[in-house]
Design an enzyme around this catalytic site. Sequence first.
Site, PDB file in Angstrom:
ATOM      1  N   SER A   1       3.807   6.278  -0.444  1.00  0.00           N
ATOM      2  CA  SER A   1       4.065   6.429   0.985  1.00  0.00           C
ATOM      3  C   SER A   1       5.398   7.111   1.229  1.00  0.00           C
ATOM      4  O   SER A   1       6.338   6.971   0.435  1.00  0.00           O
ATOM      5  CB  SER A   1       4.070   5.052   1.651  1.00  0.00           C
TER       6      SER A   1
ATOM      7  N   TYR B   1       7.243  -3.252   2.594  1.00  0.00           N
ATOM      8  CA  TYR B   1       6.151  -2.323   2.298  1.00  0.00           C
ATOM      9  C   TYR B   1       6.661  -1.164   1.442  1.00  0.00           C
ATOM     10  O   TYR B   1       6.056  -0.811   0.423  1.00  0.00           O
ATOM     11  CB  TYR B   1       5.548  -1.799   3.600  1.00  0.00           C
TER      12      TYR B   1
END
Length: 339
Positions: free
Chosen positions: A132, A157
């Site tokens: 990501s 995350y």
Amino acid sequence: MVTSGRKLLITGVAGFIGFHLSRWLLANGETVIGIDNLNDYYDVGLKQARLEQLFPFKGFQFVQMDISDRAAIADSFATHRPDIVINLAAQAGVRYSLTNPHAYADSNLIGFLNILEGCRHTQVQHLVFASSSSVYGANTKVPFSVDDPVDRPVSLYAVTKRANELMAYTYSHLYGVPSTGLRFFTVYGPWGRPDMAYFSFTRDILEGTPIKVFNYGNMQRDFTYIDDIIEGLVRVINRIPLAKSMSSVDDQPIQPQVAPYQLYNIGNHQPVKLLNFIEILEKHLGLEAKISFLPMQPGDVPETYADVKNLEVDTGFRPKTSLEVGLKHFVDWYLSYYK
């Protein structure tokens, strides 16, 4: 084009990217074993509707399973013995990680370790996994390059996604598992995720509800259309990284073998101001948004911007779909799906 005859295992098959990739591969004659736990992080009905699009393909097999289930994943690898593994299963969302941290450890760390072990013990030809743009965290140098340091994450995350990259590198180095990580930048399009801003903006504008715009609108995002993500994925799947024999770098002695490992950014390399994004969305909806301006949320960043030079050099591809075109496709799908 992907060469037919291989068996591909795709985790997160009922998710946004997993669904689109599986549909493309199946339409091109591939065999896909799809794994998903169908959790309720967002609308399970949408996930099931995606799967309904895949079931008619004769090359598709679905297994409902959680990748954090160590025994089940080991059994699945032993049974199916996939040639290629694409790991797209993960607990997504930056803000959700602030209140549900254990979900990220279970799926993104333990689950990914189970996938790596499966790849190791069945000698898969290539592991491709989702990372990501969140890994760039508090970095201020733009555009973001895969060569930049990524040691200032601002969400759990992001931490788990960076951990995935390091775990995959270690398995490539120790066990020769060819691995490619893809840092996705704000993916959007038809069949997208309801927790993403463009999706909730659309819903709220249609309902006349004020949309929440954080950092008082001073945000830029490198919005990347789903079709570009899929083309990048397909090209990367076919480009299996090789270990390179090297004795030195910059005249410094190193270990004789470099791991068969690669990282790429996949982004539109053209950040758009959030308020400009909202204007385009308003135009396609034919409605004006009511806006509630709010301060920056914890875990968020003001800008994302992908440097995709190495993706273009290695694969001959760079994302190209304009936000104008991509949002029109999304709005058309949304209005049709939700009637």
